[in-house]
Design an enzyme around this catalytic site. Sequence first.
Site, PDB file in Angstrom:
ATOM      1  N   GLU A  50      -1.748 -19.319  22.709  1.00  0.00           N
ATOM      2  CA  GLU A  50      -0.486 -18.850  22.593  1.00  0.00           C
ATOM      3  C   GLU A  50       0.192 -17.807  23.422  1.00  0.00           C
ATOM      4  O   GLU A  50       1.508 -17.872  23.760  1.00  0.00           O
ATOM      5  CB  GLU A  50      -0.493 -18.317  21.195  1.00  0.00           C
ATOM      6  CG  GLU A  50      -0.278 -19.081  19.899  1.00  0.00           C
ATOM      7  CD  GLU A  50       0.667 -20.281  20.042  1.00  0.00           C
ATOM      8  OE1 GLU A  50       1.596 -19.851  20.379  1.00  0.00           O
ATOM      9  OE2 GLU A  50       0.547 -21.352  19.657  1.00  0.00           O
ATOM     10  N   TYR A 133       6.286 -13.990  16.261  1.00  0.00           N
ATOM     11  CA  TYR A 133       6.117 -15.320  16.320  1.00  0.00           C
ATOM     12  C   TYR A 133       4.536 -15.546  16.821  1.00  0.00           C
ATOM     13  O   TYR A 133       4.067 -16.584  16.340  1.00  0.00           O
ATOM     14  CB  TYR A 133       7.051 -15.809  17.691  1.00  0.00           C
ATOM     15  CG  TYR A 133       6.300 -16.957  18.396  1.00  0.00           C
ATOM     16  CD1 TYR A 133       6.385 -18.472  17.568  1.00  0.00           C
ATOM     17  CD2 TYR A 133       5.474 -17.096  19.153  1.00  0.00           C
ATOM     18  CE1 TYR A 133       5.849 -19.569  17.982  1.00  0.00           C
ATOM     19  CE2 TYR A 133       5.010 -18.213  19.885  1.00  0.00           C
ATOM     20  CZ  TYR A 133       5.252 -19.480  19.356  1.00  0.00           C
ATOM     21  OH  TYR A 133       4.360 -20.520  19.636  1.00  0.00           O
ATOM     22  N   ASP A 151      10.146 -20.255  17.989  1.00  0.00           N
ATOM     23  CA  ASP A 151      10.146 -19.963  19.310  1.00  0.00           C
ATOM     24  C   ASP A 151      11.402 -20.948  19.981  1.00  0.00           C
ATOM     25  O   ASP A 151      12.323 -21.267  19.013  1.00  0.00           O
ATOM     26  CB  ASP A 151       8.943 -20.296  19.903  1.00  0.00           C
ATOM     27  CG  ASP A 151       8.650 -21.985  19.891  1.00  0.00           C
ATOM     28  OD1 ASP A 151       9.224 -22.581  19.167  1.00  0.00           O
ATOM     29  OD2 ASP A 151       7.672 -22.323  20.617  1.00  0.00           O
TER      30      ASP A 151
END
Length: 396
Positions: A50, A133, A151
């Site tokens: 991520e 996020y 996102d």
Amino acid sequence: MNAAQSLPARMLDPRLVRWVPRRLLAWFRRHARKLPWRSHPHPYRVWISEIMLQQTQVATVLPYYRRWLRRFPTVRSLAQASQGEVLKAWEGLGYYSRARNLHQAACRLVRTNQGRLPDTAAGWQMLPGIGPYTANAIASISRQERVPVVDGNVSRVWARFFKLAGNLEEPAVRRRLWDLAERLLPAGTPGDFNQAVMELGALVCQPRNPRCAVCPLSARCRARIAGQQERYPRRRPRRAVPHHEVAAAVIKRGDRYLLGRRPDRGLLGGLWEFPGGKTEPGETLGQALERELEEELGVRARAGRELVSVDHAYTHFTVTVHALACTLGRQKPRLKFHHALRWATLADMRRLAFPRANHAIIAFLRKEPRKRSARIRTTGVRPESGHSRFHSAKRV
């Protein structure tokens, strides 16, 4: 009526809330890309993926991800490495604050939590470099915590699906997107649903020329039904991209060159570079370089001929870096801007992390001396605010 109020309540009919996950998850099971962090969604692996994927394409991330896990397979191995080793492993991926934050977070986890990773999104968000996020993505994918994600890809999907008016950067619109993402999130498979929306945005609901014919949600997408999918989401007009001329000093003693390590915070933090800086109005390259070296190193240098110039593009500006031969005499450089200075051979430089434009200078120095200067062009994005993709240098 503001942007957050422009979405009719009927669009959140319970039947729609059931229909969207069902359609999206069925599509995801058939079309999801086989990615290493999906086949083995351990929290550490999802965390690394991520962070690397922030504003960076999957194809760019994959080789970095694999090398990273070979070098730092656990949070403890990451914490035990030096910052220089971490930046070298990240070199070329851009936005180096991401690497520094990963290292700081790993050190904190080992120091205060015996290396145990957080179990919840709230716990992840306490670590450096992790916002709502990223925390929600890690927790939902690795722990199946029911938390939404928003996102760029997700924003685009829901802005089109609901024909959401307003600019995506407006706070009211952002709040509305998070609310929609949460309302649509199924209870049983939140991680798969979140990945499915992101995958749909990456592969189908693309910024330009969306592939509506193969989209599982197209039957109820308001923008597509109106024939306005290209008009959503709405964004602010792009600003003009400024250009800067930068002079860099190639100072050589024997077979060694003078390098400086930039401060840990700020643009290109922690990377090594050839000292120098931007020209000011009315300055020649030589004058700018001599001024910068006095400001950065406390020395009076003499700038010589230009060796190579490098065109480089970042997200918000472009630069041309001009590498000039430079002499110091017997003066000793001092630490005024940089956090460290060293005289390094070309072989030493293989172990140090540099900005992309400096790599082009090093590549030039590795070749035999030329009778004329060369110009090199590279492209990429700003390393402190998003993804970094670079192409090989080209002589022009």
